[in-house]
Design a protein around this motif. Structure first.
Motif, PDB file in Angstrom:
ATOM      1  N   ARG A 180     -28.043  11.904  97.071  1.00 24.88           N
ATOM      2  CA  ARG A 180     -29.147  11.133  96.830  1.00 24.88           C
ATOM      3  C   ARG A 180     -29.803  11.377  95.706  1.00 24.88           C
ATOM      4  NH1 ARG A 180     -31.819  13.856 102.252  1.00 24.88           N
ATOM      5  NH2 ARG A 180     -32.762  15.494 101.239  1.00 24.88           N
ATOM      6  N   ARG A 185     -36.279   5.953 100.866  1.00 25.08           N
ATOM      7  CA  ARG A 185     -36.039   4.919 100.508  1.00 25.08           C
ATOM      8  C   ARG A 185     -37.108   3.973 100.245  1.00 25.08           C
ATOM      9  NH1 ARG A 185     -31.089   3.972 103.774  1.00 25.08           N
ATOM     10  NH2 ARG A 185     -30.792   5.663 105.127  1.00 25.08           N
ATOM     11  N   LYS A 216     -26.138  13.970 101.099  1.00 19.69           N
ATOM     12  CA  LYS A 216     -25.378  12.573 101.681  1.00 19.69           C
ATOM     13  C   LYS A 216     -26.281  11.615 100.852  1.00 19.69           C
ATOM     14  CE  LYS A 216     -23.928  10.001 105.362  1.00 19.69           C
ATOM     15  NZ  LYS A 216     -23.785   9.897 106.907  1.00 19.69           N
ATOM     16  N   HIS A 218     -27.893   7.642 100.356  1.00 25.42           N
ATOM     17  CA  HIS A 218     -28.076   6.615 101.468  1.00 25.42           C
ATOM     18  C   HIS A 218     -28.639   5.319 100.766  1.00 25.42           C
ATOM     19  CE1 HIS A 218     -32.598   7.458 100.562  1.00 25.42           C
ATOM     20  NE2 HIS A 218     -32.170   8.764 100.489  1.00 25.42           N
TER      21      HIS A 218
END
Length: 300
Positions: A180, A185, A216, A218
């Motif tokens: 990431r 977000r 990970k 996203h």
């Protein structure tokens, strides 16, 4: 997610539409949603070469970025709200790295065929090559933005799982960080708790070990062309959902107009005998589907 859309017709009948069909799993993708040939780069792997068209008319290869000590390959896209969320932080990172030996190349891995219409409700651009130029211009990007959507071979070679997905390489172009951009977000800086890509870049430039090498990613899944079959199946299923009619009176109309919800409500008054009304109605239905994931409601 399913939503009912109330509709006020000429005779105050209310047509209720369900705007999303059930998700479908296309047969050409694995359980993770990726096509055959998608690899996973390991820390220490060499950066896969590429030859991709840029929005400036040039074709770029990996060798064109041989100069900087640290190179970030950023897979991103025009439509993804998570990619939109990092835009200001990406610019701040570049500003903070001025004068340092750092290079950046962005790659759009997506093909428009892999997108469903309700994924396009977060901005004015889709993921076509044509829309990449105005999208980059709107942000003032002055670094190469390349398109891999036609064949998506580079996305497979790098193992791009989502947008944004970051790959950071050292001077020898060996992978030192993947994952990431950061853990948020959203566009607000205060929502970031772990600026992973920034930490990796500054560590490499300062000759220090990367604190966290793998995270990970996203965001929005890579829009493989193989997803077109699923989108078509979902579209076909959506058109078969029964429509119900409900009566409404003046008080009901007043309540609709008052809009006690938090949604943006678009009200369209139409008649079945009105030719322009009938002609524009499919576009309104398409609009309601496009903004299905947002706080939006179409009332006709």
């Amino acid at each position: 997610m399913r939503r009912l859309l109330p509709c006020l017709a000429l005779v105050f009948a209310c047509t209720v539409l369900t705007t999303r069909a059930a998700d479908a799993t296309p047969p050409l993708l694995d359980k993770a949603g990726n096509p055959a040939g998608t690899r996973t780069l390991a820390i220490g792997d060499a950066a896969p070469d590429f030859a991709l068209p840029g929005i400036d008319g040039r074709t770029y290869k990996l060798a064109d970025f041989a100069g900087p000590d640290v190179l970030m390959v950023l897979f991103t896209s025009n439509h993804c709200p998570t990619s939109h969320g990092i835009e200001q932080r990406l610019q701040k990172l570049r500003d903070d790295l001025k004068g340092r030996s750092f290079g950046l190349v962005a790659i759009n891995p997506n093909h428009p065929d892999g997108l469903s219409i309700d994924e396009l409700g977060y901005g004015e651009f889709n993921d076509s090559f044509a829309d990449m130029k105005p999208y980059a211009k709107s942000l003032g990007w002055d670094f190469p933005y390349l398109y891999d959507g036609d064949k998506q071979l580079i996305a497979r070679a790098y193992g791009c799982l989502a947008t944004p997905h970051v790959f950071i390489f050292d001077k020898a172009r060996r992978l030192r960080y993947a994952g990431r951009f950061d853990d948020s977000r959203f566009p607000q800086e205060e929502t970031v708790k772990s600026p992973d890509a920034r930490n990796a870049i500054f560590a490499l430039l300062d000759g220090k070990p990367v604190p966290v090498e793998l995270t990970k990613p996203h965001g929005c899944s890579t829009k493989w062309r193989e997803k077109k079959a699923a989108s078509m199946k979902a579209e076909a299923a959506w058109t078969k959902i029964p429509v119900t009619l409900e009566s409404i009176d003046a008080a009901g109309v007043a309540a609709l107009r008052a809009n006690p919800t938090a949604k943006v409500r678009l009200i369209n008054v139409w008649a079945t005998w009105c030719a322009p009304c009938v002609e524009e109605f499919p576009a309104l239905v398409s609009l309601s589907r496009q903004f299905d994931r947002r706080d939006f409601e179409l009332v006709t």
